[in-house]
Scaffold this active site. Structure first.
Site, PDB file in Angstrom:
ATOM      1  N   LYS A 142     -10.198  -1.405  10.670  1.00 31.06           N
ATOM      2  CA  LYS A 142     -10.422  -2.578   9.939  1.00 31.06           C
ATOM      3  C   LYS A 142     -10.779  -3.881  10.581  1.00 31.06           C
ATOM      4  CE  LYS A 142      -7.479  -0.579   6.578  1.00 31.06           C
ATOM      5  NZ  LYS A 142      -7.796  -0.305   5.145  1.00 31.06           N
ATOM      6  N   ASP A 195       3.211  -4.675   8.157  1.00 30.28           N
ATOM      7  CA  ASP A 195       2.040  -4.002   8.039  1.00 30.28           C
ATOM      8  C   ASP A 195       0.680  -4.828   8.057  1.00 30.28           C
ATOM      9  OD1 ASP A 195      -0.144  -2.674   6.985  1.00 30.28           O
ATOM     10  OD2 ASP A 195       0.687  -1.595   5.220  1.00 30.28           O
ATOM     11  N   CYS A 210      -4.744   2.431  -3.795  1.00 29.66           N
ATOM     12  CA  CYS A 210      -3.683   2.773  -2.752  1.00 29.66           C
ATOM     13  C   CYS A 210      -2.387   1.892  -3.195  1.00 29.66           C
ATOM     14  CB  CYS A 210      -3.602   3.284  -1.431  1.00 29.66           C
ATOM     15  SG  CYS A 210      -4.731   4.693  -1.159  1.00 29.66           S
ATOM     16  N   HIS A 268       0.915  -1.128  -0.035  1.00 29.53           N
ATOM     17  CA  HIS A 268       0.081  -0.127  -0.074  1.00 29.53           C
ATOM     18  C   HIS A 268       0.976   1.373  -0.144  1.00 29.53           C
ATOM     19  CE1 HIS A 268      -2.677   2.974   1.985  1.00 29.53           C
ATOM     20  NE2 HIS A 268      -3.783   2.071   1.656  1.00 29.53           N
TER      21      HIS A 268
HETATM   22  N1  7TS Z   1      -1.502  -0.883   4.876  1.00 32.74           N
HETATM   23  C1  7TS Z   1      -2.697  -1.635   3.902  1.00 32.74           C
HETATM   24  C2  7TS Z   1      -2.197  -2.962   3.674  1.00 32.74           C
HETATM   25  C3  7TS Z   1      -3.881  -0.938   4.107  1.00 32.74           C
HETATM   26  O1  7TS Z   1      -4.785  -1.978   3.414  1.00 32.74           O
HETATM   27  C4  7TS Z   1      -4.205   0.353   4.520  1.00 32.74           C
HETATM   28  C5  7TS Z   1      -5.434   0.881   4.178  1.00 32.74           C
HETATM   29  C6  7TS Z   1      -3.058   0.859   5.191  1.00 32.74           C
HETATM   30  C7  7TS Z   1      -1.904   0.475   5.219  1.00 32.74           C
HETATM   31  C8  7TS Z   1      -3.302   2.301   5.804  1.00 32.74           C
HETATM   32  O2  7TS Z   1      -4.197   2.002   6.894  1.00 32.74           O
HETATM   33  P1  7TS Z   1      -4.910   3.656   7.450  1.00 32.74           P
HETATM   34  O3  7TS Z   1      -5.920   2.979   8.627  1.00 32.74           O
HETATM   35  O4  7TS Z   1      -3.627   4.298   8.225  1.00 32.74           O
HETATM   36  O5  7TS Z   1      -5.416   4.263   6.402  1.00 32.74           O
HETATM   37  N2  7TS Z   1      -6.151   0.227   3.159  1.00 32.74           N
HETATM   38  C9  7TS Z   1      -7.248   0.765   2.499  1.00 32.74           C
HETATM   39  C10 7TS Z   1      -7.702   0.027   1.386  1.00 32.74           C
HETATM   40  O6  7TS Z   1      -7.392  -0.911   0.978  1.00 32.74           O
HETATM   41  N3  7TS Z   1      -8.947   0.726   0.775  1.00 32.74           N
HETATM   42  O7  7TS Z   1      -9.000   2.099   1.700  1.00 32.74           O
HETATM   43  C11 7TS Z   1      -7.935   1.780   2.704  1.00 32.74           C
END
Ligand code: 7TS
Length: 404
Positions: free
Chosen positions: A224, A198, A362, A121
């Site tokens: 999540k 991650d 992303c 990501h």
């Molecule tokens: N790493 C991974 C693998 C992710 O899927 C996401 C968010 C993040 C980092 C960032 O997480 P946050 O909570 O700090 O934003 N993924 C997604 C997605 O797949 N669609 O919207 C957000």
């Protein structure tokens, strides 16, 4: 066996309609839904003991502090960390990654090497690029194959005595691939490199044991996994967290302050400057309670059934191609149909009450690999059903007819 119909009753949002149709929520990889049990904890906090923590002698502050620290203990237990001070509350995965990337600025030098994977990501790419700019370190990438699996022989070849850090996701958000993190960690440690995993996509589906994995850092977001947005956790091995400098300066992270010299507080407070998301942290603990009561093995088994069923049904549609066909996969299906733009499919599905994500998720390097602008992504949680998948397939067929 999970009693899905009963579980669904815990999620008020699943009872609503969107555009006159019952909501079918298949955008769980972006954010999951929140059960009443967690909503109740949030309402209770603001109704009964909202106060700042770690600083008040009064009862409300003590109650809030106790609940927040209880949540830290729940997180410690869930991830099997050795010490509760190895659990740092963050604003989410992105915050946790930036905290570590920033900390390594003073520990890296020109010519050091950092390895990331082709499946990351953006939040596990950009902070490391920024770190390389600050330090002169070099970023290397573990390549992927057509199935969306990392090529481990190429990873082996990238490792050498200059490798200082390895960063991989446990599960790819765009393709659902489960990466072989135990192998990745073992090999990185053999050359003396530290590993950050991650866990944004794995934590809703798998219960990681950070001690068994021997991972150096593990990050995730509560939203999540049935918790609220704006809160997450960073696990770090005690020795590493002691070695890294604080990320932000401010209240609560200090031992003593004068204009001549400031000394920092011990773990975990050194990394928790300012008033945290107190209610969020407490609700994160409640979300873990909720998911653990259902059981992660039962969740994984059921979601696997949904993945297999959804894949089978989707592949019956002419011209539909699934991206991400790894042997080890979680309940994410990314696909395109012929030359139809994913955005158009997503928009029509929404009209029929179905929420999916469209675009590059992303993870632009993955889209570049497949030479596509994006995909439609359906991602399932344990509260989804095969009947919802059937309704989704019917709606998708209608969308394809309209767009062809
Ligand atoms: N790493 C991974 C693998 C992710 O899927 C996401 C968010 C993040 C980092 C960032 O997480 P946050 O909570 O700090 O934003 N993924 C997604 C997605 O797949 N669609 O919207 C957000």
């Amino acid at each position: 066996m999970l009693d899905i119909q009963n579980i669904r009753k815990d999620f008020p949002i699943l009872q609503r309609e969107v555009n006159g149709k019952p909501l079918i929520y298949f955008d769980n990889a972006a954010t999951s839904q929140t059960p009443q049990q967690v909503i109740d904890v949030i309402v209770d906090y603001y109704s009964n003991y909202n106060a700042n923590i770690h600083r008040g002698v009064h009862s409300l502050s003590q109650e809030a502090t106790d609940a927040y620290e209880q949540a830290r203990l729940k997180i410690q237990k869930h991830f099997n960390a050795k010490h509760s001070h190895e659990i740092i509350f963050t604003a989410g995965t992105t915050h946790g990654i930036n905290l570590i990337a920033n900390g390594f600025s003073s520990l890296l030098k020109k010519g050091d090497e950092i390895i990331v994977s082709a499946l990351e990501h953006h939040s596990n790419i950009v902070p490391w690029q920024m770190l390389c700019e600050r330090t002169g370190a070099i970023l290397k990438v573990i390549p992927m194959n057509e199935n969306g699996e990392l090529i481990m022989s190429a990873y082996d070849a990238l490792l050498n005595e200059n490798t200082k850090l390895v960063f991989v996701n446990h599960i790819s958000n765009a393709l659902g691939t489960i990466n072989p993190i135990a192998y990745i960690i073992e090999k990185a440690h053999a050359v003396g490199a530290a590993v950050l995993v991650d866990g944004a996509q794995s934590c809703p589906h798998i219960k990681p044991d950070v001690q068994a994995l021997d991972v150096d850092f593990y990050v995730c977001s509560a939203h999540k996994m049935c918790g609220p947005t704006g809160v997450g956790m960073l696990y770090g091995k005690e020795a590493w967290l002691n070695k890294l400098p604080p990320y932000q300066g401010g209240g609560e992270m200090i031992a003593e302050v004068s204009f001549e010299k400031t000394t920092y507080a011990g773990l975990p407070h050194k990394f928790e400057a300012g008033t945290p998301n107190i209610c969020g942290g407490i609700a994160f603990g409640a979300a873990l309670d909720y998911m653990n009561a259902i059981g992660f093995d039962a969740i994984a088994n059921y979601e696997h059934e949904l993945l297999d069923y959804g894949t089978e049904q989707l592949l019956k549609i002419e011209g539909l191609k699934i991206y991400g066909t790894a042997k080890e996969k979680t309940s994410v299906i990314s696909f395109n149909v012929g030359t139809i733009h994913p955005y158009d499919i997503g928009t029509i599905l929404d009209k029929m009450g179905i929420a999916v994500r469209t675009g590059h998720h992303c993870a632009q390097p993955i889209m570049d690999f497949y030479k596509i602008p994006g995909t439609v992504r359906a991602s399932f949680m344990f509260y989804n059903t095969k009947e919802e998948i059937d309704a989704f397939i019917t709606a998708l067929k209608k969308a394809i007819m309209m767009l062809s």
